[in-house]
Design a protein around this motif. Structure first.
Motif, PDB file in Angstrom:
ATOM      1  N   PHE A 126       0.773  -1.118   0.184  1.00 10.44           N
ATOM      2  CA  PHE A 126      -0.055  -0.036   0.014  1.00 10.44           C
ATOM      3  C   PHE A 126       0.875   1.250  -0.047  1.00 10.44           C
ATOM      4  O   PHE A 126       2.087   1.086   0.104  1.00 10.44           O
ATOM      5  CB  PHE A 126      -0.893   0.138   1.138  1.00 10.44           C
ATOM      6  CG  PHE A 126      -0.291  -0.229   2.439  1.00 10.44           C
ATOM      7  CD1 PHE A 126       0.095   0.815   3.281  1.00 10.44           C
ATOM      8  CD2 PHE A 126      -0.372  -1.560   2.930  1.00 10.44           C
ATOM      9  CE1 PHE A 126       0.463   0.547   4.621  1.00 10.44           C
ATOM     10  CE2 PHE A 126       0.232  -1.926   4.330  1.00 10.44           C
ATOM     11  CZ  PHE A 126       0.660  -0.839   5.102  1.00 10.44           C
ATOM     12  N   GLY A 127       0.155   2.359  -0.136  1.00 12.01           N
ATOM     13  CA  GLY A 127       0.957   3.706  -0.057  1.00 12.01           C
ATOM     14  C   GLY A 127       0.984   4.305   1.045  1.00 12.01           C
ATOM     15  O   GLY A 127       1.149   3.545   2.188  1.00 12.01           O
ATOM     16  N   ASN A 128       1.467   5.548   1.235  1.00 12.74           N
ATOM     17  CA  ASN A 128       1.655   6.440   2.402  1.00 12.74           C
ATOM     18  C   ASN A 128       0.467   6.022   3.275  1.00 12.74           C
ATOM     19  O   ASN A 128      -0.650   6.272   3.063  1.00 12.74           O
ATOM     20  CB  ASN A 128       1.905   7.719   2.239  1.00 12.74           C
ATOM     21  CG  ASN A 128       3.155   8.262   1.346  1.00 12.74           C
ATOM     22  OD1 ASN A 128       3.601   7.228   0.447  1.00 12.74           O
ATOM     23  ND2 ASN A 128       3.648   9.204   1.696  1.00 12.74           N
ATOM     24  N   VAL A 129       0.546   6.142   4.720  1.00 14.85           N
ATOM     25  CA  VAL A 129      -0.496   6.308   5.765  1.00 14.85           C
ATOM     26  C   VAL A 129      -0.133   7.517   6.357  1.00 14.85           C
ATOM     27  O   VAL A 129       0.973   7.882   6.717  1.00 14.85           O
ATOM     28  CB  VAL A 129      -0.330   5.169   6.697  1.00 14.85           C
ATOM     29  CG1 VAL A 129      -0.585   3.779   6.081  1.00 14.85           C
ATOM     30  CG2 VAL A 129       1.303   4.990   7.345  1.00 14.85           C
ATOM     31  N   LEU A 130      -1.451   8.067   6.877  1.00 19.81           N
ATOM     32  CA  LEU A 130      -1.425   9.472   7.478  1.00 19.81           C
ATOM     33  C   LEU A 130      -0.960   9.401   8.927  1.00 19.81           C
ATOM     34  O   LEU A 130      -1.641   8.517   9.784  1.00 19.81           O
ATOM     35  CB  LEU A 130      -3.003  10.018   7.553  1.00 19.81           C
ATOM     36  CG  LEU A 130      -3.384  10.441   6.025  1.00 19.81           C
ATOM     37  CD1 LEU A 130      -4.935  10.522   6.050  1.00 19.81           C
ATOM     38  CD2 LEU A 130      -2.742  11.841   5.701  1.00 19.81           C
ATOM     39  N   TYR A 149      -0.867  -8.649  -2.536  1.00 20.32           N
ATOM     40  CA  TYR A 149      -2.336  -8.036  -2.423  1.00 20.32           C
ATOM     41  C   TYR A 149      -1.899  -6.350  -2.425  1.00 20.32           C
ATOM     42  O   TYR A 149      -1.131  -6.029  -1.666  1.00 20.32           O
ATOM     43  CB  TYR A 149      -3.207  -8.425  -1.186  1.00 20.32           C
ATOM     44  CG  TYR A 149      -3.646  -9.962  -1.425  1.00 20.32           C
ATOM     45  CD1 TYR A 149      -4.599 -10.308  -2.069  1.00 20.32           C
ATOM     46  CD2 TYR A 149      -2.624 -10.921  -0.776  1.00 20.32           C
ATOM     47  CE1 TYR A 149      -5.117 -11.369  -2.228  1.00 20.32           C
ATOM     48  CE2 TYR A 149      -3.308 -12.168  -1.101  1.00 20.32           C
ATOM     49  CZ  TYR A 149      -4.257 -12.503  -1.711  1.00 20.32           C
ATOM     50  OH  TYR A 149      -4.657 -13.734  -1.870  1.00 20.32           O
ATOM     51  N   ILE A 150      -2.853  -5.473  -3.107  1.00 21.65           N
ATOM     52  CA  ILE A 150      -2.668  -4.257  -2.951  1.00 21.65           C
ATOM     53  C   ILE A 150      -3.816  -3.663  -2.621  1.00 21.65           C
ATOM     54  O   ILE A 150      -4.783  -3.931  -3.048  1.00 21.65           O
ATOM     55  CB  ILE A 150      -2.605  -3.639  -4.637  1.00 21.65           C
ATOM     56  CG1 ILE A 150      -1.265  -4.190  -4.985  1.00 21.65           C
ATOM     57  CG2 ILE A 150      -2.189  -2.168  -4.598  1.00 21.65           C
ATOM     58  CD1 ILE A 150      -0.769  -3.980  -6.503  1.00 21.65           C
ATOM     59  N   GLU A 195      -6.795  -7.921 -10.016  1.00 24.22           N
ATOM     60  CA  GLU A 195      -8.290  -8.049  -9.831  1.00 24.22           C
ATOM     61  C   GLU A 195      -8.959  -7.933  -8.425  1.00 24.22           C
ATOM     62  O   GLU A 195      -8.234  -7.834  -7.245  1.00 24.22           O
ATOM     63  CB  GLU A 195      -8.444  -9.365 -10.049  1.00 24.22           C
ATOM     64  CG  GLU A 195      -7.872  -9.935 -11.740  1.00 24.22           C
ATOM     65  CD  GLU A 195      -8.320 -11.320 -11.998  1.00 24.22           C
ATOM     66  OE1 GLU A 195      -8.175 -11.983 -11.306  1.00 24.22           O
ATOM     67  OE2 GLU A 195      -7.874 -11.553 -13.233  1.00 24.22           O
ATOM     68  N   ASN A 196     -10.146  -7.676  -8.457  1.00 28.04           N
ATOM     69  CA  ASN A 196     -10.726  -7.558  -7.016  1.00 28.04           C
ATOM     70  C   ASN A 196     -10.651  -8.805  -6.507  1.00 28.04           C
ATOM     71  O   ASN A 196     -10.675  -9.964  -6.800  1.00 28.04           O
ATOM     72  CB  ASN A 196     -12.283  -7.219  -7.344  1.00 28.04           C
ATOM     73  CG  ASN A 196     -12.508  -5.660  -7.973  1.00 28.04           C
ATOM     74  OD1 ASN A 196     -11.536  -4.896  -8.048  1.00 28.04           O
ATOM     75  ND2 ASN A 196     -13.591  -5.374  -8.758  1.00 28.04           N
ATOM     76  N   THR A 197     -10.846  -8.629  -5.087  1.00 29.90           N
ATOM     77  CA  THR A 197     -10.835  -9.993  -4.389  1.00 29.90           C
ATOM     78  C   THR A 197     -12.402  -9.880  -3.595  1.00 29.90           C
ATOM     79  O   THR A 197     -13.189  -8.819  -3.709  1.00 29.90           O
ATOM     80  CB  THR A 197     -10.015  -9.956  -3.083  1.00 29.90           C
ATOM     81  OG1 THR A 197      -9.792  -8.740  -2.062  1.00 29.90           O
ATOM     82  CG2 THR A 197      -8.660  -9.805  -3.934  1.00 29.90           C
ATOM     83  N   GLU A 198     -12.685 -10.744  -2.757  1.00 34.15           N
ATOM     84  CA  GLU A 198     -13.847 -10.849  -1.967  1.00 34.15           C
ATOM     85  C   GLU A 198     -14.114  -9.617  -0.778  1.00 34.15           C
ATOM     86  O   GLU A 198     -15.148  -9.350  -0.492  1.00 34.15           O
ATOM     87  CB  GLU A 198     -13.945 -11.954  -1.282  1.00 34.15           C
ATOM     88  CG  GLU A 198     -12.907 -12.443  -0.215  1.00 34.15           C
ATOM     89  CD  GLU A 198     -12.924 -13.850   0.247  1.00 34.15           C
ATOM     90  OE1 GLU A 198     -13.172 -13.981   1.460  1.00 34.15           O
ATOM     91  OE2 GLU A 198     -12.494 -14.627  -0.591  1.00 34.15           O
ATOM     92  N   ASN A 252      -7.295  -5.735  -3.381  1.00 31.56           N
ATOM     93  CA  ASN A 252      -6.867  -6.139  -4.871  1.00 31.56           C
ATOM     94  C   ASN A 252      -5.818  -7.169  -4.581  1.00 31.56           C
ATOM     95  O   ASN A 252      -4.940  -7.209  -3.977  1.00 31.56           O
ATOM     96  CB  ASN A 252      -6.985  -5.253  -5.833  1.00 31.56           C
ATOM     97  CG  ASN A 252      -7.884  -4.161  -5.871  1.00 31.56           C
ATOM     98  OD1 ASN A 252      -8.923  -4.625  -6.036  1.00 31.56           O
ATOM     99  ND2 ASN A 252      -7.615  -2.887  -5.903  1.00 31.56           N
ATOM    100  N   ILE A 253      -5.960  -8.069  -5.668  1.00 29.55           N
ATOM    101  CA  ILE A 253      -4.704  -8.947  -5.896  1.00 29.55           C
ATOM    102  C   ILE A 253      -4.084  -8.644  -7.169  1.00 29.55           C
ATOM    103  O   ILE A 253      -4.660  -8.489  -8.125  1.00 29.55           O
ATOM    104  CB  ILE A 253      -5.128 -10.539  -6.083  1.00 29.55           C
ATOM    105  CG1 ILE A 253      -4.211 -11.430  -5.753  1.00 29.55           C
ATOM    106  CG2 ILE A 253      -6.180 -10.684  -7.122  1.00 29.55           C
ATOM    107  CD1 ILE A 253      -4.350 -12.798  -5.729  1.00 29.55           C
ATOM    108  N   LEU A 254      -2.551  -8.831  -7.145  1.00 30.25           N
ATOM    109  CA  LEU A 254      -1.800  -8.466  -8.243  1.00 30.25           C
ATOM    110  C   LEU A 254      -1.700  -9.523  -9.281  1.00 30.25           C
ATOM    111  O   LEU A 254      -1.369 -10.763  -8.632  1.00 30.25           O
ATOM    112  CB  LEU A 254      -0.413  -7.813  -7.901  1.00 30.25           C
ATOM    113  CG  LEU A 254       0.520  -7.400  -8.945  1.00 30.25           C
ATOM    114  CD1 LEU A 254       0.055  -6.130  -9.839  1.00 30.25           C
ATOM    115  CD2 LEU A 254       2.000  -7.251  -8.374  1.00 30.25           C
TER     116      LEU A 254
END
Length: 501
Positions: free
Chosen positions: A322-326, A380-381, A434-437, A442-444
């Motif tokens: 994932f990207g930056n966290v606040l 996973y993203i 792709e989307n996941t449940e 998402n999965i790469l």
């Protein structure tokens, strides 16, 4: 003299807080509830009247001579929290407190210990996805869970949320004694005040760079699950300490992965970053290499363990990127706060620089959810939403303190720093997701990594990080390090005038 407290929200969270405050008698006196629900206005709760609406807070505050407001609406959206905060500011309260979001209120049970002063984190970003932690964490019941980098922003929040996992033991691993002391103290206090389950909390001070110790300690603690958050993360700092970045992030992760396989750890979740995508700096390069180390190890035996490379291991490896966290340590929020309060200005590298952002609690909740349903060997993203201009965030923070950007608080542009991009990506253009449940996970698909080149890269990097008398000229050689990295990762930039050692 006791604080006179107004509780904003006459729902279950507000009621349980009021009951706890009355029982302990130390936080102050509840003088009234305030709610927008007309059916609740005028109703007494255990002898305390409910006033309203919230927009009438100035009259209510004056009537009850209240000096503290506590927002107890954990299900409220960020926009609504911002509206309530703006209204409360007009009431001139000495302190405005808030309960955490609904995802952190387990089974609707709110505790006074969870209340904290409201901050910009509560007003920025999108509305977090609601994940029922108690149900989500069932896969960790009676398990031994180890968090590396437990003193950091992500690691410490994992520890907080894992209090509700019914794990038998929670191991907090980090090299910083002060940070581990602080999170252990906080977790112990939370448990004492009724938050979460009664897991045994065990602090461990150590270095992932110490291969022998890592191998020893993982066998000793017999962990079932590892969440690996340990890494040097500060981009400009790693640009001026590139060899140490590789030694810690790359070889430290390799040590941990091999030791996990050897110790029979069942599940290993590695935390990665958007900076691993087409990296231009050393930090991003180390995280890309780490991803390959983790994914290439799924189902295989680690090196030097007395088994051939094709032997199946018991460890399931997966990655969450994932990207930056606040609000993380060293991130822009604490920096901006310090600059506003101490220096009277804010510095930004460039007016057009953008980043993905997510709050730490939401990111951690999604990591925990993903670890429960994720498939071994997968990356996973997290869906970070739309990227935000750093300039816009700075302006919102300045306004939070009742000031005007570029009038009360100048914004100064300092220029892009080494290793930084204008915009990060969560995956490459030639990859897809792709989307996941699970919402926002998402999965790469078809990841483009180093593949079979990984072992060769590691062998070339090793004499730069670890002294070998036969190749002494390579030890700590920055020029050689970047040359090797660029050979395997072409997007890497090589700065001018960098010293050789």
């Amino acid at each position: 003299m006791k604080n006179r407290i107004v509780i904003i929200g006459a729902g279950e969270a507000g009621k349980s807080l009021a009951a706890e405050i009355r029982k302990k008698g130390i936080a102050g006196e509840i003088v009234c509830f305030v709610d927008d629900n007309r059916e609740k206005i005028g109703v007494e709760i255990d002898g305390v009247l409910t006033e309203g609406p919230i927009s009438d807070i100035q009259r209510i505050q004056k009537k009850y001579k209240a000096d503290e407001a506590l927002i107890a609406i954990p299900s409220a959206q960020r926009k609504r929290i911002k509206e309530i905060y703006d209204i409360l500011q007009k009431g001139k309260f000495k302190r405005i407190l808030i309960l955490p979001g609904i995802s952190q209120i387990i089974d609707g049970s709110a505790h006074l210990i969870q209340a904290r002063e409201i901050s910009t984190l509560d007003l920025l970003g999108r509305n977090p996805v609601v994940i029922p932690l108690k149900k989500t964490l069932q896969y960790l019941r009676d398990k031994r869970v180890l968090i590396t980098g437990a003193g950091g922003s992500i690691g410490s929040e994992l520890a907080r949320q894992l209090l509700s996992a019914s794990a038998s033991r929670l191991y907090l691993f980090d090299h910083g004694e002060n940070s581990i002391y602080e999170i252990e103290k906080e977790l112990t206090l939370l448990q004492r005040e009724g938050v979460g389950e009664k897991a045994t909390i065990i602090p461990i001070i150590g270095e992932i760079q110490d291969r022998d110790f890592i191998s020893f300690i993982l066998k000793r603690v017999n962990a079932d699950v590892i969440f690996n958050c340990a890494a040097y993360k500060h981009v400009p700092m790693m640009e001026v300490n590139p060899v140490q970045a590789v030694q810690n992030n790359v070889f430290g992760t390799k040590n941990l992965v091999d030791a996990a396989i050897e110790a029979g750890v069942k599940k290993f979740i590695h935390i990665s970053t958007d900076k691993a995508v087409e990296p231009i700096g050393v930090y991003g390069a180390t995280k890309l290499i780490c991803e390959d180390i983790v994914l290439n190890s799924n189902g295989l035996c680690g090196e030097g363990m007395g088994c051939d490379g094709g032997t199946k291991s018991k460890t399931d490896f997966m990655i969450v990127r994932f990207g930056n966290v606040l609000g993380s340590q060293g991130s822009i929020l604490p920096l901006f706060k310090d600059q506003i309060l101490c220096r009277g200005h804010v510095t930004i590298t460039h007016p057009q620089i953008m980043r993905f952002f997510m709050t730490i609690p939401e990111a951690v909740s999604l990591v925990l959810k993903t670890a429960g349903f994720g498939k071994p060997g997968s990356l996973y993203i997290l869906d970070m939403g739309e990227p935000l201009l750093i300039k816009d965030i700075a302006e919102q923070i300045i306004k939070f303190y009742g000031l005007e950007p570029d009038i009360d608080v100048p914004i100064i542009y300092t220029g892009i720093r080494p290793g930084e991009k204008f915009m990060e990506k969560l995956w490459r253009d030639d990859e897809k997701i792709e989307n996941t449940e699970v919402q926002r996970v998402n999965i790469l698909i078809d990841r483009k990594g180093l593949g079979e080149k990984l072992d060769k890269l590691l062998s070339e990097l090793r004499p730069i990080c670890y002294f070998d008398s036969r190749r002494a000229n390579k030890y700590r050689n920055r020029h050689l390090l970047r040359k090797i990295l660029k050979k395997y990762i072409p997007t890497i930039e090589r700065p001018e005038n960098e010293p050789e050692y």
